[in-house]
Design a protein around this motif. Sequence first.
Motif, PDB file in Angstrom:
ATOM      1  N   ALA A  26       6.512  43.252  11.874  1.00 59.93           N
ATOM      2  CA  ALA A  26       6.263  43.288  13.095  1.00 59.93           C
ATOM      3  C   ALA A  26       6.330  41.874  13.917  1.00 59.93           C
ATOM      4  CB  ALA A  26       4.820  44.118  13.326  1.00 59.93           C
ATOM      5  N   ASP A  27       6.287  40.747  13.126  1.00 60.68           N
ATOM      6  CA  ASP A  27       6.087  39.331  13.599  1.00 60.68           C
ATOM      7  C   ASP A  27       4.543  39.058  13.869  1.00 60.68           C
ATOM      8  OD1 ASP A  27       6.930  36.645  13.435  1.00 60.68           O
ATOM      9  OD2 ASP A  27       7.565  37.026  15.646  1.00 60.68           O
ATOM     10  N   LEU A  28       3.636  39.816  13.210  1.00 55.75           N
ATOM     11  CA  LEU A  28       2.172  39.529  13.553  1.00 55.75           C
ATOM     12  C   LEU A  28       1.626  38.841  12.069  1.00 55.75           C
ATOM     13  CD1 LEU A  28       1.638  43.083  15.108  1.00 55.75           C
ATOM     14  CD2 LEU A  28       2.133  40.724  16.158  1.00 55.75           C
ATOM     15  N   ASN A  29       0.407  38.527  12.656  1.00 51.71           N
ATOM     16  CA  ASN A  29      -0.698  37.947  11.505  1.00 51.71           C
ATOM     17  C   ASN A  29      -1.337  38.909  10.725  1.00 51.71           C
ATOM     18  OD1 ASN A  29      -3.545  36.872  10.738  1.00 51.71           O
ATOM     19  ND2 ASN A  29      -2.475  34.941  10.964  1.00 51.71           N
ATOM     20  N   ARG A  30      -1.367  39.009   9.552  1.00 50.04           N
ATOM     21  CA  ARG A  30      -2.053  39.843   8.620  1.00 50.04           C
ATOM     22  C   ARG A  30      -3.293  40.171   9.002  1.00 50.04           C
ATOM     23  NH1 ARG A  30      -5.582  41.566   6.244  1.00 50.04           N
ATOM     24  NH2 ARG A  30      -6.332  39.571   5.727  1.00 50.04           N
ATOM     25  N   SER A  31      -4.028  39.205   9.290  1.00 53.29           N
ATOM     26  CA  SER A  31      -5.583  39.589   9.624  1.00 53.29           C
ATOM     27  C   SER A  31      -5.524  40.126  11.079  1.00 53.29           C
ATOM     28  CB  SER A  31      -6.282  38.133   9.641  1.00 53.29           C
ATOM     29  OG  SER A  31      -5.775  37.242  10.568  1.00 53.29           O
ATOM     30  N   TYR A  32      -4.666  39.975  12.071  1.00 56.12           N
ATOM     31  CA  TYR A  32      -4.816  40.530  13.203  1.00 56.12           C
ATOM     32  C   TYR A  32      -4.337  41.875  13.186  1.00 56.12           C
ATOM     33  CZ  TYR A  32      -3.448  41.523  18.143  1.00 56.12           C
ATOM     34  OH  TYR A  32      -3.468  42.154  19.459  1.00 56.12           O
ATOM     35  N   LEU A  33      -3.429  42.384  12.439  1.00 51.85           N
ATOM     36  CA  LEU A  33      -3.073  43.572  12.066  1.00 51.85           C
ATOM     37  C   LEU A  33      -4.261  44.279  11.340  1.00 51.85           C
ATOM     38  CD1 LEU A  33      -0.966  45.958  11.916  1.00 51.85           C
ATOM     39  CD2 LEU A  33      -0.341  45.101   9.347  1.00 51.85           C
ATOM     40  N   GLY A  34      -5.062  43.708  10.584  1.00 53.09           N
ATOM     41  CA  GLY A  34      -6.221  44.532   9.983  1.00 53.09           C
ATOM     42  C   GLY A  34      -7.150  44.581  11.071  1.00 53.09           C
ATOM     43  N   GLU A  35      -7.525  43.835  12.233  1.00 54.01           N
ATOM     44  CA  GLU A  35      -8.155  43.846  13.515  1.00 54.01           C
ATOM     45  C   GLU A  35      -7.831  45.247  14.247  1.00 54.01           C
ATOM     46  OE1 GLU A  35      -8.460  40.342  15.264  1.00 54.01           O
ATOM     47  OE2 GLU A  35      -9.609  39.381  13.775  1.00 54.01           O
ATOM     48  N   GLU A  39      -6.151  47.748  12.890  1.00 53.14           N
ATOM     49  CA  GLU A  39      -6.315  48.788  12.271  1.00 53.14           C
ATOM     50  C   GLU A  39      -7.867  49.194  12.188  1.00 53.14           C
ATOM     51  OE1 GLU A  39      -4.613  48.734   8.214  1.00 53.14           O
ATOM     52  OE2 GLU A  39      -2.556  49.141   9.130  1.00 53.14           O
ATOM     53  N   ARG A  40      -8.675  48.454  12.374  1.00 48.83           N
ATOM     54  CA  ARG A  40     -10.166  48.577  12.121  1.00 48.83           C
ATOM     55  C   ARG A  40     -10.732  48.726  13.732  1.00 48.83           C
ATOM     56  NH1 ARG A  40      -9.879  43.927   9.243  1.00 48.83           N
ATOM     57  NH2 ARG A  40     -11.090  42.856  11.100  1.00 48.83           N
ATOM     58  N   GLY A  41      -9.774  48.675  14.632  1.00 52.52           N
ATOM     59  CA  GLY A  41     -10.106  48.969  16.113  1.00 52.52           C
ATOM     60  C   GLY A  41     -10.844  48.032  16.796  1.00 52.52           C
ATOM     61  N   VAL A  42     -10.874  46.768  16.175  1.00 52.56           N
ATOM     62  CA  VAL A  42     -11.571  45.887  16.699  1.00 52.56           C
ATOM     63  C   VAL A  42     -10.783  45.027  17.826  1.00 52.56           C
ATOM     64  CG1 VAL A  42     -12.643  43.426  15.906  1.00 52.56           C
ATOM     65  CG2 VAL A  42     -12.958  45.475  14.468  1.00 52.56           C
ATOM     66  N   ALA A  43      -9.324  44.817  17.415  1.00 53.99           N
ATOM     67  CA  ALA A  43      -8.559  44.229  18.463  1.00 53.99           C
ATOM     68  C   ALA A  43      -7.760  45.375  19.132  1.00 53.99           C
ATOM     69  CB  ALA A  43      -7.447  43.306  17.821  1.00 53.99           C
ATOM     70  N   VAL A  44      -7.728  44.752  20.827  1.00 57.12           N
ATOM     71  CA  VAL A  44      -6.841  45.733  21.529  1.00 57.12           C
ATOM     72  C   VAL A  44      -5.613  45.288  21.782  1.00 57.12           C
ATOM     73  CG1 VAL A  44      -6.803  47.107  23.737  1.00 57.12           C
ATOM     74  CG2 VAL A  44      -9.156  46.868  22.316  1.00 57.12           C
ATOM     75  N   PRO A  45      -4.378  45.996  21.012  1.00 61.71           N
ATOM     76  CA  PRO A  45      -3.211  44.830  21.245  1.00 61.71           C
ATOM     77  C   PRO A  45      -2.611  45.486  22.418  1.00 61.71           C
ATOM     78  CG  PRO A  45      -2.965  47.009  19.786  1.00 61.71           C
ATOM     79  CD  PRO A  45      -4.307  46.958  20.027  1.00 61.71           C
ATOM     80  N   SER A  46      -1.691  44.295  22.938  1.00 60.83           N
ATOM     81  CA  SER A  46      -0.901  44.665  24.024  1.00 60.83           C
ATOM     82  C   SER A  46       0.236  45.723  23.810  1.00 60.83           C
ATOM     83  CB  SER A  46      -0.115  43.228  24.514  1.00 60.83           C
ATOM     84  OG  SER A  46       0.661  43.143  23.515  1.00 60.83           O
ATOM     85  N   ILE A  47       0.926  45.943  25.029  1.00 57.09           N
ATOM     86  CA  ILE A  47       1.816  47.056  24.968  1.00 57.09           C
ATOM     87  C   ILE A  47       3.058  46.619  24.019  1.00 57.09           C
ATOM     88  CG2 ILE A  47       2.895  46.570  27.165  1.00 57.09           C
ATOM     89  CD1 ILE A  47       2.450  50.127  25.849  1.00 57.09           C
ATOM     90  N   THR A 100       3.086  44.271  21.564  1.00 54.97           N
ATOM     91  CA  THR A 100       2.362  44.374  20.193  1.00 54.97           C
ATOM     92  C   THR A 100       2.571  45.903  19.597  1.00 54.97           C
ATOM     93  OG1 THR A 100       1.041  42.451  20.363  1.00 54.97           O
ATOM     94  CG2 THR A 100       0.492  43.924  18.722  1.00 54.97           C
ATOM     95  N   LEU A 101       2.147  46.636  20.445  1.00 55.15           N
ATOM     96  CA  LEU A 101       2.259  48.135  20.157  1.00 55.15           C
ATOM     97  C   LEU A 101       3.764  48.628  19.701  1.00 55.15           C
ATOM     98  CD1 LEU A 101      -0.288  50.074  22.636  1.00 55.15           C
ATOM     99  CD2 LEU A 101      -0.501  49.254  20.186  1.00 55.15           C
ATOM    100  N   GLN A 102       4.602  47.884  20.565  1.00 54.38           N
ATOM    101  CA  GLN A 102       6.254  48.390  20.282  1.00 54.38           C
ATOM    102  C   GLN A 102       6.639  47.712  19.258  1.00 54.38           C
ATOM    103  OE1 GLN A 102       7.959  50.651  22.592  1.00 54.38           O
ATOM    104  NE2 GLN A 102       9.140  50.336  20.541  1.00 54.38           N
ATOM    105  N   LYS A 103       6.046  46.174  18.714  1.00 54.52           N
ATOM    106  CA  LYS A 103       6.465  45.637  17.528  1.00 54.52           C
ATOM    107  C   LYS A 103       6.138  46.698  16.567  1.00 54.52           C
ATOM    108  CE  LYS A 103       6.308  40.789  19.012  1.00 54.52           C
ATOM    109  NZ  LYS A 103       5.612  39.620  18.787  1.00 54.52           N
TER     110      LYS A 103
END
Length: 75
Positions: free
Chosen positions: A30-39, A41-49, A51-54
Amino acid sequence: MFAIAAKFGRVLRANRERRGLSQEALAGLADLNRSYLGEIERGVAVPSIDTLQKLADALGEKLSVLVSQCEEDDP
């Protein structure tokens, strides 16, 4: 934490694990940072649309399918 973000995180993790992907592998696809993906998945980060599409693309899934899974009681 937003309830929908937590639900999406659980859906994302379940879909990732069903496909046998590590967080690192999905993040790479998805061309994302692994730690951001973890956030996400934990519901800590709210991704943009975008990022959701990626993430949907990386999983080979329609975004609408992932979002609809958030509406189920136990994703």
